[in-house]
Write a protein that holds these residues in place. Structure first.
Motif, PDB file in Angstrom:
ATOM      1  N   SER A   1       0.838  -1.208   0.000  1.00 54.76           N
ATOM      2  CA  SER A   1       0.000   0.000   0.000  1.00 54.76           C
ATOM      3  C   SER A   1       0.868   1.252   0.000  1.00 54.76           C
ATOM      4  O   SER A   1       2.081   1.183   0.193  1.00 54.76           O
ATOM      5  N   GLU A   2       0.226   2.379  -0.212  1.00 58.91           N
ATOM      6  CA  GLU A   2       0.938   3.662  -0.271  1.00 58.91           C
ATOM      7  C   GLU A   2       0.043   4.749   0.294  1.00 58.91           C
ATOM      8  O   GLU A   2      -1.183   4.623   0.309  1.00 58.91           O
ATOM      9  N   GLU A   3       0.658   5.818   0.715  1.00 65.00           N
ATOM     10  CA  GLU A   3      -0.091   6.998   1.114  1.00 65.00           C
ATOM     11  C   GLU A   3      -0.491   7.752  -0.156  1.00 65.00           C
ATOM     12  O   GLU A   3       0.319   7.860  -1.085  1.00 65.00           O
ATOM     13  N   PRO A   4      -1.720   8.265  -0.218  1.00 64.23           N
ATOM     14  CA  PRO A   4      -2.076   9.031  -1.424  1.00 64.23           C
ATOM     15  C   PRO A   4      -1.231  10.299  -1.518  1.00 64.23           C
ATOM     16  O   PRO A   4      -0.872  10.880  -0.490  1.00 64.23           O
ATOM     17  N   PRO A   5      -0.893  10.717  -2.736  1.00 63.38           N
ATOM     18  CA  PRO A   5      -0.134  11.964  -2.882  1.00 63.38           C
ATOM     19  C   PRO A   5      -1.010  13.158  -2.518  1.00 63.38           C
ATOM     20  O   PRO A   5      -2.236  13.047  -2.503  1.00 63.38           O
ATOM     21  N   PRO A   6      -0.418  14.312  -2.233  1.00 57.62           N
ATOM     22  CA  PRO A   6      -1.230  15.509  -1.992  1.00 57.62           C
ATOM     23  C   PRO A   6      -1.937  15.940  -3.269  1.00 57.62           C
ATOM     24  O   PRO A   6      -1.502  15.559  -4.371  1.00 57.62           O
ATOM     25  N   GLU A   7      -3.013  16.694  -3.138  1.00 58.50           N
ATOM     26  CA  GLU A   7      -3.732  17.147  -4.334  1.00 58.50           C
ATOM     27  C   GLU A   7      -2.773  17.899  -5.250  1.00 58.50           C
ATOM     28  O   GLU A   7      -1.987  18.731  -4.805  1.00 58.50           O
ATOM     29  N   GLY A   8      -2.836  17.540  -6.535  1.00 60.45           N
ATOM     30  CA  GLY A   8      -1.945  18.142  -7.516  1.00 60.45           C
ATOM     31  C   GLY A   8      -0.684  17.332  -7.731  1.00 60.45           C
ATOM     32  O   GLY A   8       0.078  17.599  -8.658  1.00 60.45           O
ATOM     33  N   GLY A   9      -0.466  16.309  -6.883  1.00 66.10           N
ATOM     34  CA  GLY A   9       0.718  15.456  -7.027  1.00 66.10           C
ATOM     35  C   GLY A   9       0.443  14.302  -7.992  1.00 66.10           C
ATOM     36  O   GLY A   9      -0.700  14.035  -8.346  1.00 66.10           O
ATOM     37  N   PRO A  10       1.499  13.588  -8.399  1.00 66.25           N
ATOM     38  CA  PRO A  10       1.321  12.500  -9.360  1.00 66.25           C
ATOM     39  C   PRO A  10       0.884  11.198  -8.691  1.00 66.25           C
ATOM     40  O   PRO A  10       1.431  10.807  -7.668  1.00 66.25           O
ATOM     41  N   VAL A  11      -0.099  10.526  -9.270  1.00 63.96           N
ATOM     42  CA  VAL A  11      -0.597   9.245  -8.753  1.00 63.96           C
ATOM     43  C   VAL A  11       0.103   8.084  -9.454  1.00 63.96           C
ATOM     44  O   VAL A  11       0.510   7.113  -8.811  1.00 63.96           O
ATOM     45  N   GLY A  12       0.229   8.176 -10.753  1.00 62.74           N
ATOM     46  CA  GLY A  12       0.832   7.089 -11.524  1.00 62.74           C
ATOM     47  C   GLY A  12       0.612   7.311 -13.004  1.00 62.74           C
ATOM     48  O   GLY A  12       0.134   8.373 -13.421  1.00 62.74           O
ATOM     49  N   ARG A  13       0.953   6.278 -13.779  1.00 64.29           N
ATOM     50  CA  ARG A  13       0.842   6.387 -15.235  1.00 64.29           C
ATOM     51  C   ARG A  13      -0.187   5.379 -15.720  1.00 64.29           C
ATOM     52  O   ARG A  13      -0.084   4.183 -15.411  1.00 64.29           O
ATOM     53  N   ILE A  14      -1.173   5.855 -16.475  1.00 65.68           N
ATOM     54  CA  ILE A  14      -2.204   4.966 -17.005  1.00 65.68           C
ATOM     55  C   ILE A  14      -1.958   4.762 -18.504  1.00 65.68           C
ATOM     56  O   ILE A  14      -1.688   5.722 -19.229  1.00 65.68           O
TER      57      ILE A  14
END
Lengths: 49, 254
Positions: B107-120
């Motif tokens: 698991s991971e902590e969600p990034p702050p708003e405006g931060g990168p989540v990942g690549r789709i």
């Protein structure tokens, strides 16, 4: 166009400054309007709720 | 008089032309700039991230997905996933890291708003975008956005990602080309998660049930429909079939 410029107050340098401020303000208003129109009718970002 | 009308029509034409140019090209440049920044941030975040390992306990309080699976859709165990991903041009799904048991989750902590989540990546729709955290107007100018308060990709629940269809780079312009059975990968700091599309549907923008958190692990993509209109939403629902958390989560998603 020169008619509008001629009606601005002050010396030429001040008129140019006023004209630039007005042009930038109008451009900003136009972009805000475009942004609103785009979000409201064209593509809101696809969010739900 | 006729001269004035002519000038007025000309001005309206120029304004309309500028509107089209702004929506189609200027917004795309803004999105391209945002993507470049997000990619760099994602690389930094991936390098610095230390994913946690937690014991998975199925949340039986959550509803079961109301969507029935289409007949004939091969189940996760019936697909040669590595071969299917390779033939679709997708990256391989990550295996659980060493020391992670079958009932564990990375698991991971969600990034702050405006931060990168990942690549789709969705080959069927020509999608290859870095996903930003948040779905505000400012967030979606940088790319497709992950809806906060929904699961992160690869985690239990329903990860909801929204994107523009026609403006700001139009990340989901061709989402209508996706069909049940197509594969999607989302690479986050926890690894590459593979999804199989199970539903494509059109709903009203107010139908929030598609963002609800269900048992198992799901990915829901939403965009405007039809093209050049914000009247409806095109929704693609996919289920997790591969990745570091698949051994623990796939059974609950089927």
């Amino acid at each position: 166009m020169t008619g509008w410029f001629g009606r601005l107050p002050g010396p030429t340098a001040l008129r140019v400054a006023i004209a630039i401020v007005l042009a930038v303000g109008l451009a900003a208003l136009l972009l805000l309007g475009y942004e609103w129109l785009g979000r409201a009718f064209l593509d809101s970002g696809g969010t739900i709720g | 008089m006729a001269r004035r009308v002519g000038w007025a029509l000309l001005a309206v034409g120029v304004l309309l032309g500028a509107f089209v140019g702004y929506e189609l090209w200027v917004t795309s440049l803004v999105a391209r700039h945002g993507q470049a920044g997000l990619q760099a941030e994602l690389e930094e975040r991936s390098a610095a991230a230390v994913p946690a390992v937690v014991r998975y306990e199925a949340d039986t309080g959550r509803a079961v997905s109301p969507l029935s699976l289409p007949a004939g859709l091969p189940g996760p165990g019936e697909i040669d996933l590595a071969a299917a991903l390779a033939s679709a041009g997708l990256p391989p799904a990550s295996s659980p890291p060493p020391g992670v048991g079958e009932g564990d989750l990375v698991s991971e902590e969600p990034p702050p708003e405006g931060g990168p989540v990942g690549r789709i990546v969705i080959p069927a729709a020509g999608v290859d975008w870095t996903v930003v955290e948040g779905v505000s107007a400012a967030d979606l100018r940088r790319g497709a956005g992950h809806m906060p308060a929904t699961a992160l990709p690869g985690q239990p629940g329903n990860a909801v990602i929204s994107g523009h269809r026609t403006t700001y780079g139009a990340p989901f312009h061709h989402l209508d080309r996706v069909a049940p059975g197509d594969l999607i990968t989302v690479t986050t700091v926890t690894g590459t998660h593979a999804y199989q599309v199970v539903h494509v549907m059109v709903v009203r923008p107010s139908e929030v049930w598609v963002t609800e958190q269900w048992q198992g692990s799901w990915l829901t993509l939403t965009t405007c429909h039809p093209r050049f209109s914000a009247r409806q939403r095109l929704v693609v629902v996919a289920r997790l079939i591969g990745g570091p958390n698949a051994p623990a989560l796939v059974a609950g998603a089927v």
